[in-house]
Design a protein around this motif. Sequence first.
Motif, PDB file in Angstrom:
ATOM      1  N   THR A   1       0.996  -1.129   0.050  1.00  0.00           N
ATOM      2  CA  THR A   1       0.032  -0.082   0.093  1.00  0.00           C
ATOM      3  C   THR A   1       0.821   1.236  -0.201  1.00  0.00           C
ATOM      4  OG1 THR A   1      -0.067  -0.053   2.387  1.00  0.00           O
ATOM      5  CG2 THR A   1      -1.805  -1.019   1.139  1.00  0.00           C
ATOM      6  N   TYR A   2       0.552   2.125  -0.654  1.00  0.00           N
ATOM      7  CA  TYR A   2       1.055   3.558  -0.980  1.00  0.00           C
ATOM      8  C   TYR A   2       0.378   4.610  -0.857  1.00  0.00           C
ATOM      9  CZ  TYR A   2       4.133  -0.196  -3.351  1.00  0.00           C
ATOM     10  OH  TYR A   2       4.770  -1.144  -3.711  1.00  0.00           O
TER      11      TYR A   2
ATOM     12  N   ARG B   1       1.513  12.309  -6.515  1.00  0.00           N
ATOM     13  CA  ARG B   1       0.449  12.387  -7.351  1.00  0.00           C
ATOM     14  C   ARG B   1      -0.658  12.231  -6.219  1.00  0.00           C
ATOM     15  NH1 ARG B   1       4.499  10.997 -10.295  1.00  0.00           N
ATOM     16  NH2 ARG B   1       4.761  11.489 -12.423  1.00  0.00           N
ATOM     17  N   THR B   2      -1.962  12.859  -6.745  1.00  0.00           N
ATOM     18  CA  THR B   2      -3.167  12.588  -6.023  1.00  0.00           C
ATOM     19  C   THR B   2      -3.787  11.032  -6.307  1.00  0.00           C
ATOM     20  OG1 THR B   2      -4.527  13.443  -7.940  1.00  0.00           O
ATOM     21  CG2 THR B   2      -3.796  14.866  -6.394  1.00  0.00           C
ATOM     22  N   ARG B   3      -4.665  10.740  -5.401  1.00  0.00           N
ATOM     23  CA  ARG B   3      -5.276   9.302  -5.861  1.00  0.00           C
ATOM     24  C   ARG B   3      -5.902   9.242  -7.124  1.00  0.00           C
ATOM     25  NH1 ARG B   3      -9.736   6.985  -1.712  1.00  0.00           N
ATOM     26  NH2 ARG B   3     -11.138   8.567  -2.641  1.00  0.00           N
ATOM     27  N   GLU B   4      -6.559  10.393  -7.568  1.00  0.00           N
ATOM     28  CA  GLU B   4      -7.209  10.326  -8.591  1.00  0.00           C
ATOM     29  C   GLU B   4      -6.203  10.064  -9.883  1.00  0.00           C
ATOM     30  OE1 GLU B   4     -10.278  13.041 -11.680  1.00  0.00           O
ATOM     31  OE2 GLU B   4      -9.651  13.725  -9.303  1.00  0.00           O
ATOM     32  N   LYS B   5      -5.203  10.879  -9.770  1.00  0.00           N
ATOM     33  CA  LYS B   5      -4.182  10.839 -11.045  1.00  0.00           C
ATOM     34  C   LYS B   5      -3.517   9.446 -10.796  1.00  0.00           C
ATOM     35  CE  LYS B   5      -3.377  15.797 -11.496  1.00  0.00           C
ATOM     36  NZ  LYS B   5      -2.440  17.017 -11.565  1.00  0.00           N
TER      37      LYS B   5
ATOM     38  N   TYR C   1     -10.140   1.792   0.661  1.00  0.00           N
ATOM     39  CA  TYR C   1     -11.640   2.110   0.919  1.00  0.00           C
ATOM     40  C   TYR C   1     -12.028   2.013   2.467  1.00  0.00           C
ATOM     41  CZ  TYR C   1     -13.286   3.041  -3.841  1.00  0.00           C
ATOM     42  OH  TYR C   1     -13.623   3.619  -4.958  1.00  0.00           O
ATOM     43  N   ASP C   2     -12.734   2.790   2.917  1.00  0.00           N
ATOM     44  CA  ASP C   2     -13.538   2.625   4.061  1.00  0.00           C
ATOM     45  C   ASP C   2     -15.028   2.419   3.696  1.00  0.00           C
ATOM     46  OD1 ASP C   2     -14.676   5.094   3.641  1.00  0.00           O
ATOM     47  OD2 ASP C   2     -13.261   6.106   5.135  1.00  0.00           O
ATOM     48  N   ALA C   3     -15.825   2.180   4.833  1.00  0.00           N
ATOM     49  CA  ALA C   3     -17.151   1.976   4.300  1.00  0.00           C
ATOM     50  C   ALA C   3     -18.057   2.976   3.427  1.00  0.00           C
ATOM     51  CB  ALA C   3     -18.063   1.530   5.734  1.00  0.00           C
ATOM     52  N   ARG C   4     -17.572   4.147   3.835  1.00  0.00           N
ATOM     53  CA  ARG C   4     -18.069   5.522   2.867  1.00  0.00           C
ATOM     54  C   ARG C   4     -17.940   5.193   1.516  1.00  0.00           C
ATOM     55  NH1 ARG C   4     -17.103  11.075   5.400  1.00  0.00           N
ATOM     56  NH2 ARG C   4     -14.954  10.244   5.096  1.00  0.00           N
ATOM     57  N   ASP C   5     -16.537   5.008   1.516  1.00  0.00           N
ATOM     58  CA  ASP C   5     -16.086   5.238   0.219  1.00  0.00           C
ATOM     59  C   ASP C   5     -16.874   3.758  -0.786  1.00  0.00           C
ATOM     60  OD1 ASP C   5     -13.695   7.092   0.424  1.00  0.00           O
ATOM     61  OD2 ASP C   5     -12.707   5.669   1.248  1.00  0.00           O
TER      62      ASP C   5
ATOM     63  N   PRO D   1     -18.624   4.155  -7.907  1.00  0.00           N
ATOM     64  CA  PRO D   1     -19.685   4.115  -9.113  1.00  0.00           C
ATOM     65  C   PRO D   1     -19.765   2.579  -9.324  1.00  0.00           C
ATOM     66  CG  PRO D   1     -17.661   5.082  -9.547  1.00  0.00           C
ATOM     67  CD  PRO D   1     -17.475   5.055  -8.088  1.00  0.00           C
ATOM     68  N   HIS D   2     -18.641   1.782  -9.332  1.00  0.00           N
ATOM     69  CA  HIS D   2     -18.771   0.413  -9.606  1.00  0.00           C
ATOM     70  C   HIS D   2     -19.527  -0.453  -8.838  1.00  0.00           C
ATOM     71  CE1 HIS D   2     -17.334  -3.456 -11.730  1.00  0.00           C
ATOM     72  NE2 HIS D   2     -17.272  -3.731 -10.537  1.00  0.00           N
ATOM     73  N   VAL D   3     -19.449  -0.253  -7.469  1.00  0.00           N
ATOM     74  CA  VAL D   3     -20.196  -1.004  -6.491  1.00  0.00           C
ATOM     75  C   VAL D   3     -21.773  -0.621  -6.813  1.00  0.00           C
ATOM     76  CG1 VAL D   3     -20.701  -0.914  -4.003  1.00  0.00           C
ATOM     77  CG2 VAL D   3     -18.382  -0.958  -4.797  1.00  0.00           C
ATOM     78  N   ARG D   4     -22.031   0.892  -6.948  1.00  0.00           N
ATOM     79  CA  ARG D   4     -23.400   1.092  -7.241  1.00  0.00           C
ATOM     80  C   ARG D   4     -23.980   0.435  -8.402  1.00  0.00           C
ATOM     81  NH1 ARG D   4     -25.144   6.053  -5.138  1.00  0.00           N
ATOM     82  NH2 ARG D   4     -25.910   6.736  -7.012  1.00  0.00           N
ATOM     83  N   ALA D   5     -23.439   0.492  -9.657  1.00  0.00           N
ATOM     84  CA  ALA D   5     -23.564   0.173 -11.052  1.00  0.00           C
ATOM     85  C   ALA D   5     -24.054  -1.390 -10.849  1.00  0.00           C
ATOM     86  CB  ALA D   5     -22.607   0.615 -11.956  1.00  0.00           C
ATOM     87  N   THR D   6     -23.047  -1.992 -10.280  1.00  0.00           N
ATOM     88  CA  THR D   6     -22.997  -3.534 -10.339  1.00  0.00           C
ATOM     89  C   THR D   6     -24.271  -4.043  -9.116  1.00  0.00           C
ATOM     90  OG1 THR D   6     -21.394  -3.855  -8.775  1.00  0.00           O
ATOM     91  CG2 THR D   6     -20.996  -3.867 -11.289  1.00  0.00           C
TER      92      THR D   6
END
Length: 411
Positions: free
Chosen positions: A250-251, A311-315, A331-335, A340-345
């Motif tokens: 983890t970084y 770099r930021t996490r997004e980048k 991730y934590d629970a809020r993440d 979007p993938h968790v929601r879409a599937t």
Amino acid sequence: MNAPAQQGTPDRGPGPLKGIRVIDASTILAGPLCTQLLGDFGADVIKIEHPVAGDGMRGHGESKNGIPLWWKELSRNKRTIGLSLSDPEGAGLFRRMVREADVLVENFRPGTLERWGLGPDVLHALNPGLVIVRITGFGQSGPYASRAGFGTLAEAMSGFAHLTGEPDGPPTLPAFGLADTICGIAASSATTMALYHRDRDPERRGQVVDMSLIEPIMAAVGPGPTVYDQLGVVKQRHGNHSTNNAPRNTYRTSDGHWVAVSTSAQRIAERVLELVGHPEVVEEDWFATGHGRAAHADLLDELVGGWIADRTREKVITGFTEAGAAVAPVYDARDLVEDPHVRATGMLTTVEDEDFGPLLMHNVMWRMSGTPGGIRFTGRAQGADTDAVLAGELGLDPHKVAELRERKVVS
């Protein structure tokens, strides 16, 4: 608050286990998870609780307005009755229930059911086709069979804790019921295997499944005993490093988030080093194997971690994704809820609950195209179905049910 998630259809079909009746006489996670999975895929699960104390799972985890939240998910699709199996009349009612059941899941200490006159020999005499799943810490036999068995002990004895944590730190236990969860999933698999065998057997004979908490997590920990047997090597803690490949860690990103990188495949490892600007490392002889890369984990961590730290996490995630390399945010629970993938599937779904209204929870654990599972209802109040089962299905006189309730044989 009710976080946004895909609205799930509570019951998308009958499920592959429609017509199978399961009696859940277990508590504290492994057994209840096993029966939750069976119920998710169509089985009619009758949950038996102690008529006074209730099920111990009701006291685990957080509550809202005095109502346990974990119970809502773990006991979904289960009808619940209060019944004392140690009382002779309660045991008699249990034997009547067993006559019409396909599966019994229990996790009492070995010998307890036998002491109550409810051992497998008695139950199979009543119902030869019954599949009896017995979940204990150490199994039904052996020197440790009578010991109290909990997931923490299995996590310790399986080798998991020994291998988890930093090299100079103590053995580390998970912050959740890892051994129980793995065992519950394994037990659901064993149950369906036993049902499959029974239904192919001309005599439709059931069997006893002896399931310990320790064996499934031993399998998850890996081939340590085989390595020791053949090489005399005992593996030690390596933190987030792997002895099989690198970079793997983890970084931390420049905006204070964490990401996890894995390079189990050779080409993925090459892409990561090319992405972070060090293609020359790929040409090293040692880089050609996962074991060789693992031996140079500190160097690879420095190269990869330095690039990520700028770099930021997004980048970082965008860069890895575009390069075809493997990365995931920590991730934590809020993440999880907002992903979007968790929601879409539909990995999480919102179902209607009688106490809370719309309630977010894990969806059924796997997708089946022909016989999908579903959530018909959430975990119910203690003894909610006692009258329906005992009077409505067993034909017990309602006055008799009331008398038993007064004596605390049922609730």
